[in-house]
Scaffold this motif. Structure first.
Motif, PDB file in Angstrom:
ATOM      1  N   TYR A 232       0.830  -1.207   0.000  1.00  0.00           N
ATOM      2  CA  TYR A 232       0.000   0.000   0.000  1.00  0.00           C
ATOM      3  C   TYR A 232       0.868   1.263   0.000  1.00  0.00           C
ATOM      4  O   TYR A 232       0.572   2.233  -0.700  1.00  0.00           O
ATOM      5  N   LEU A 233       1.949   1.238   0.736  1.00  0.00           N
ATOM      6  CA  LEU A 233       2.896   2.356   0.764  1.00  0.00           C
ATOM      7  C   LEU A 233       3.570   2.510  -0.604  1.00  0.00           C
ATOM      8  O   LEU A 233       3.747   3.623  -1.107  1.00  0.00           O
ATOM      9  N   THR A 234       3.905   1.393  -1.214  1.00  0.00           N
ATOM     10  CA  THR A 234       4.581   1.416  -2.519  1.00  0.00           C
ATOM     11  C   THR A 234       3.658   1.952  -3.607  1.00  0.00           C
ATOM     12  O   THR A 234       4.104   2.690  -4.492  1.00  0.00           O
ATOM     13  N   ILE A 235       2.378   1.622  -3.534  1.00  0.00           N
ATOM     14  CA  ILE A 235       1.410   2.168  -4.497  1.00  0.00           C
ATOM     15  C   ILE A 235       1.424   3.702  -4.424  1.00  0.00           C
ATOM     16  O   ILE A 235       1.489   4.392  -5.449  1.00  0.00           O
ATOM     17  N   LYS A 236       1.402   4.236  -3.212  1.00  0.00           N
ATOM     18  CA  LYS A 236       1.448   5.700  -3.038  1.00  0.00           C
ATOM     19  C   LYS A 236       2.739   6.268  -3.617  1.00  0.00           C
ATOM     20  O   LYS A 236       2.735   7.309  -4.287  1.00  0.00           O
ATOM     21  N   ASN A 237       3.850   5.578  -3.366  1.00  0.00           N
ATOM     22  CA  ASN A 237       5.143   6.078  -3.830  1.00  0.00           C
ATOM     23  C   ASN A 237       5.284   5.969  -5.351  1.00  0.00           C
ATOM     24  O   ASN A 237       5.894   6.831  -5.970  1.00  0.00           O
ATOM     25  N   LEU A 238       4.723   4.932  -5.933  1.00  0.00           N
ATOM     26  CA  LEU A 238       4.732   4.821  -7.396  1.00  0.00           C
ATOM     27  C   LEU A 238       3.929   5.966  -8.011  1.00  0.00           C
ATOM     28  O   LEU A 238       4.349   6.570  -9.004  1.00  0.00           O
ATOM     29  N   ASN A 239       2.784   6.275  -7.434  1.00  0.00           N
ATOM     30  CA  ASN A 239       1.988   7.402  -7.926  1.00  0.00           C
ATOM     31  C   ASN A 239       2.738   8.722  -7.751  1.00  0.00           C
ATOM     32  O   ASN A 239       2.676   9.595  -8.610  1.00  0.00           O
ATOM     33  N   LEU A 240       3.472   8.847  -6.662  1.00  0.00           N
ATOM     34  CA  LEU A 240       4.240  10.052  -6.386  1.00  0.00           C
ATOM     35  C   LEU A 240       5.299  10.311  -7.463  1.00  0.00           C
ATOM     36  O   LEU A 240       5.523  11.457  -7.855  1.00  0.00           O
ATOM     37  N   ILE A 241       5.931   9.248  -7.958  1.00  0.00           N
ATOM     38  CA  ILE A 241       6.950   9.422  -9.004  1.00  0.00           C
ATOM     39  C   ILE A 241       6.335   9.346 -10.407  1.00  0.00           C
ATOM     40  O   ILE A 241       7.052   9.326 -11.397  1.00  0.00           O
ATOM     41  N   GLU A 242       4.997   9.282 -10.445  1.00  0.00           N
ATOM     42  CA  GLU A 242       4.228   9.257 -11.693  1.00  0.00           C
ATOM     43  C   GLU A 242       4.367   7.948 -12.470  1.00  0.00           C
ATOM     44  O   GLU A 242       4.248   7.932 -13.700  1.00  0.00           O
TER      45      GLU A 242
ATOM     46  N   ASP B 228      -1.621  -2.338  -7.389  1.00  0.00           N
ATOM     47  CA  ASP B 228      -2.935  -2.243  -6.754  1.00  0.00           C
ATOM     48  C   ASP B 228      -3.783  -3.463  -7.120  1.00  0.00           C
ATOM     49  O   ASP B 228      -4.406  -4.084  -6.247  1.00  0.00           O
ATOM     50  N   SER B 229      -3.770  -3.848  -8.383  1.00  0.00           N
ATOM     51  CA  SER B 229      -4.516  -5.035  -8.829  1.00  0.00           C
ATOM     52  C   SER B 229      -3.990  -6.294  -8.149  1.00  0.00           C
ATOM     53  O   SER B 229      -4.769  -7.127  -7.676  1.00  0.00           O
ATOM     54  N   ALA B 230      -2.678  -6.420  -8.090  1.00  0.00           N
ATOM     55  CA  ALA B 230      -2.066  -7.596  -7.452  1.00  0.00           C
ATOM     56  C   ALA B 230      -2.436  -7.646  -5.971  1.00  0.00           C
ATOM     57  O   ALA B 230      -2.768  -8.710  -5.433  1.00  0.00           O
ATOM     58  N   THR B 231      -2.391  -6.496  -5.323  1.00  0.00           N
ATOM     59  CA  THR B 231      -2.712  -6.428  -3.889  1.00  0.00           C
ATOM     60  C   THR B 231      -4.167  -6.811  -3.649  1.00  0.00           C
ATOM     61  O   THR B 231      -4.473  -7.543  -2.707  1.00  0.00           O
ATOM     62  N   HIS B 232      -5.060  -6.352  -4.514  1.00  0.00           N
ATOM     63  CA  HIS B 232      -6.483  -6.719  -4.374  1.00  0.00           C
ATOM     64  C   HIS B 232      -6.701  -8.210  -4.608  1.00  0.00           C
ATOM     65  O   HIS B 232      -7.562  -8.816  -3.967  1.00  0.00           O
ATOM     66  N   LEU B 233      -5.941  -8.808  -5.518  1.00  0.00           N
ATOM     67  CA  LEU B 233      -6.056 -10.255  -5.737  1.00  0.00           C
ATOM     68  C   LEU B 233      -5.638 -11.023  -4.490  1.00  0.00           C
ATOM     69  O   LEU B 233      -6.261 -12.016  -4.110  1.00  0.00           O
ATOM     70  N   VAL B 234      -4.569 -10.564  -3.862  1.00  0.00           N
ATOM     71  CA  VAL B 234      -4.063 -11.240  -2.658  1.00  0.00           C
ATOM     72  C   VAL B 234      -4.975 -10.958  -1.470  1.00  0.00           C
ATOM     73  O   VAL B 234      -5.312 -11.843  -0.697  1.00  0.00           O
ATOM     74  N   ASN B 235      -5.392  -9.700  -1.337  1.00  0.00           N
ATOM     75  CA  ASN B 235      -6.189  -9.272  -0.186  1.00  0.00           C
ATOM     76  C   ASN B 235      -7.661  -9.154  -0.571  1.00  0.00           C
ATOM     77  O   ASN B 235      -8.297  -8.138  -0.327  1.00  0.00           O
ATOM     78  N   GLU B 236      -8.186 -10.214  -1.177  1.00  0.00           N
ATOM     79  CA  GLU B 236      -9.588 -10.157  -1.619  1.00  0.00           C
ATOM     80  C   GLU B 236     -10.568 -10.122  -0.453  1.00  0.00           C
ATOM     81  O   GLU B 236     -11.736  -9.803  -0.635  1.00  0.00           O
TER      82      GLU B 236
END
Length: 155
Positions: free
Chosen positions: A70-80, A89-97
Protein backbone atom coordinates in the motif's frame (compact mmCIF):
# COMPACT_ATOMS: atom_id res chain seq x y z
CA UNK A 1 27.05 5.58 -13.50
CA UNK A 2 23.61 6.64 -14.63
CA UNK A 3 21.72 5.59 -11.47
CA UNK A 4 24.29 6.89 -9.00
CA UNK A 5 21.81 9.07 -7.10
CA UNK A 6 19.37 6.15 -6.90
CA UNK A 7 22.07 3.77 -5.64
CA UNK A 8 23.28 6.35 -3.13
CA UNK A 9 19.75 7.01 -1.86
CA UNK A 10 19.01 3.28 -1.58
CA UNK A 11 22.27 2.71 0.35
CA UNK A 12 21.35 5.51 2.74
CA UNK A 13 17.89 4.00 3.22
CA UNK A 14 19.16 0.55 4.22
CA UNK A 15 22.07 1.65 6.40
CA UNK A 16 20.00 1.28 9.58
CA UNK A 17 18.41 -2.06 8.66
CA UNK A 18 19.74 -5.03 10.58
CA UNK A 19 18.72 -8.65 11.14
CA UNK A 20 16.71 -7.77 14.23
CA UNK A 21 14.69 -5.12 12.40
CA UNK A 22 14.02 -7.38 9.42
CA UNK A 23 12.64 -10.09 11.74
CA UNK A 24 10.03 -7.78 13.28
CA UNK A 25 7.11 -6.75 11.08
CA UNK A 26 6.28 -3.50 12.89
CA UNK A 27 9.90 -2.50 13.51
CA UNK A 28 10.75 -2.96 9.82
CA UNK A 29 7.61 -1.21 8.59
CA UNK A 30 8.06 1.74 10.95
CA UNK A 31 11.72 2.01 9.99
CA UNK A 32 10.71 2.40 6.33
CA UNK A 33 7.76 4.65 7.16
CA UNK A 34 10.03 7.03 9.07
CA UNK A 35 12.76 7.28 6.43
CA UNK A 36 13.21 10.65 4.73
CA UNK A 37 10.65 10.65 1.88
CA UNK A 38 13.20 10.30 -0.94
CA UNK A 39 14.79 7.29 0.77
CA UNK A 40 11.39 5.71 1.45
CA UNK A 41 10.35 6.16 -2.17
CA UNK A 42 13.56 4.66 -3.54
CA UNK A 43 13.54 1.77 -1.05
CA UNK A 44 9.94 0.69 -1.68
CA UNK A 45 10.04 1.14 -5.46
CA UNK A 46 13.41 -0.59 -5.91
CA UNK A 47 12.35 -3.51 -3.71
CA UNK A 48 9.20 -3.97 -5.75
CA UNK A 49 11.10 -3.79 -9.03
CA UNK A 50 13.75 -6.29 -7.89
CA UNK A 51 11.15 -8.76 -6.71
CA UNK A 52 9.03 -8.50 -9.85
CA UNK A 53 12.09 -8.80 -12.11
CA UNK A 54 13.34 -11.82 -10.15
CA UNK A 55 10.14 -13.75 -9.57
CA UNK A 56 7.06 -11.66 -10.09
CA UNK A 57 4.31 -10.38 -7.86
CA UNK A 58 3.95 -13.76 -6.17
CA UNK A 59 7.55 -13.58 -4.99
CA UNK A 60 7.03 -9.99 -3.81
CA UNK A 61 4.23 -11.10 -1.50
CA UNK A 62 5.79 -14.45 -0.57
CA UNK A 63 9.05 -12.81 0.56
CA UNK A 64 7.22 -10.45 2.94
CA UNK A 65 7.98 -7.32 0.89
CA UNK A 66 4.29 -7.22 0.07
CA UNK A 67 3.76 -5.75 3.52
CA UNK A 68 4.85 -2.49 1.85
CA UNK A 69 2.36 -2.81 -1.02
CA UNK A 70 0.00 0.00 0.00
CA UNK A 71 2.90 2.36 0.76
CA UNK A 72 4.58 1.42 -2.52
CA UNK A 73 1.41 2.17 -4.50
CA UNK A 74 1.45 5.70 -3.04
CA UNK A 75 5.14 6.08 -3.83
CA UNK A 76 4.73 4.82 -7.40
CA UNK A 77 1.99 7.40 -7.93
CA UNK A 78 4.24 10.05 -6.39
CA UNK A 79 6.95 9.42 -9.00
CA UNK A 80 4.23 9.26 -11.69
CA UNK A 81 4.58 5.52 -12.36
CA UNK A 82 0.81 5.31 -12.42
CA UNK A 83 0.53 2.20 -14.60
CA UNK A 84 2.90 0.27 -12.32
CA UNK A 85 0.93 1.57 -9.32
CA UNK A 86 -2.25 0.24 -10.94
CA UNK A 87 -0.64 -3.18 -11.50
CA UNK A 88 0.52 -3.37 -7.88
CA UNK A 89 -2.93 -2.24 -6.75
CA UNK A 90 -4.52 -5.04 -8.83
CA UNK A 91 -2.07 -7.60 -7.45
CA UNK A 92 -2.71 -6.43 -3.89
CA UNK A 93 -6.48 -6.72 -4.37
CA UNK A 94 -6.06 -10.25 -5.74
CA UNK A 95 -4.06 -11.24 -2.66
CA UNK A 96 -6.19 -9.27 -0.19
CA UNK A 97 -9.59 -10.16 -1.62
CA UNK A 98 -10.96 -10.34 1.92
CA UNK A 99 -10.16 -6.61 2.27
CA UNK A 100 -8.27 -6.91 5.53
CA UNK A 101 -7.29 -3.55 6.94
CA UNK A 102 -3.75 -2.57 5.98
CA UNK A 103 -2.23 -3.39 9.37
CA UNK A 104 -3.72 -6.89 9.45
CA UNK A 105 -2.75 -7.43 5.82
CA UNK A 106 0.85 -6.45 6.56
CA UNK A 107 1.07 -8.94 9.41
CA UNK A 108 -0.50 -11.76 7.40
CA UNK A 109 1.99 -11.16 4.56
CA UNK A 110 4.98 -10.80 6.87
CA UNK A 111 4.14 -13.94 8.86
CA UNK A 112 3.35 -15.92 5.69
CA UNK A 113 -0.18 -16.59 6.85
CA UNK A 114 -1.87 -16.01 3.47
CA UNK A 115 -2.38 -19.65 2.51
CA UNK A 116 -3.06 -18.89 -1.15
CA UNK A 117 0.36 -17.20 -1.38
CA UNK A 118 2.25 -19.76 0.73
CA UNK A 119 0.55 -22.78 -0.92
CA UNK A 120 0.88 -21.36 -4.47
CA UNK A 121 -2.85 -21.24 -5.23
CA UNK A 122 -3.04 -21.93 -8.99
CA UNK A 123 -5.73 -19.40 -9.83
CA UNK A 124 -4.01 -16.60 -7.90
CA UNK A 125 -0.62 -17.58 -9.31
CA UNK A 126 -1.98 -17.41 -12.88
CA UNK A 127 -3.62 -14.03 -12.32
CA UNK A 128 -0.43 -12.62 -10.76
CA UNK A 129 1.56 -14.06 -13.67
CA UNK A 130 -0.60 -12.08 -16.09
CA UNK A 131 0.22 -8.92 -14.13
CA UNK A 132 3.92 -9.86 -14.20
CA UNK A 133 3.79 -9.99 -18.00
CA UNK A 134 2.20 -6.55 -18.12
CA UNK A 135 4.87 -5.21 -15.76
CA UNK A 136 7.71 -6.66 -17.85
CA UNK A 137 6.27 -5.24 -21.08
CA UNK A 138 5.69 -1.75 -19.72
CA UNK A 139 8.08 0.37 -21.71
CA UNK A 140 6.34 3.71 -21.22
CA UNK A 141 7.32 3.88 -17.53
CA UNK A 142 11.04 3.38 -16.98
CA UNK A 143 11.24 3.05 -13.21
CA UNK A 144 14.82 4.31 -13.05
CA UNK A 145 14.11 7.39 -15.18
CA UNK A 146 11.09 8.23 -13.02
CA UNK A 147 13.05 7.76 -9.78
CA UNK A 148 15.90 9.84 -11.19
CA UNK A 149 13.52 12.65 -12.11
CA UNK A 150 11.84 12.49 -8.69
CA UNK A 151 15.19 12.64 -6.87
CA UNK A 152 16.46 15.46 -9.09
CA UNK A 153 13.37 17.49 -8.16
CA UNK A 154 13.44 16.68 -4.43
CA UNK A 155 17.03 17.14 -3.39
Amino acid sequence: MENNIIDKTYSEAVIGLDEETLKDCDLWYNYVLNLPKAQQVVYTVILLNWQIENGGFHQYFFNSYGQFAYLTIKNLNLIEATHRADLLDSATHLVNEEYFIEDKFRHLIFNREFSKIVDFDDLLFDKLNELDDKYYNMEDENIFDLLQRYLDNHE
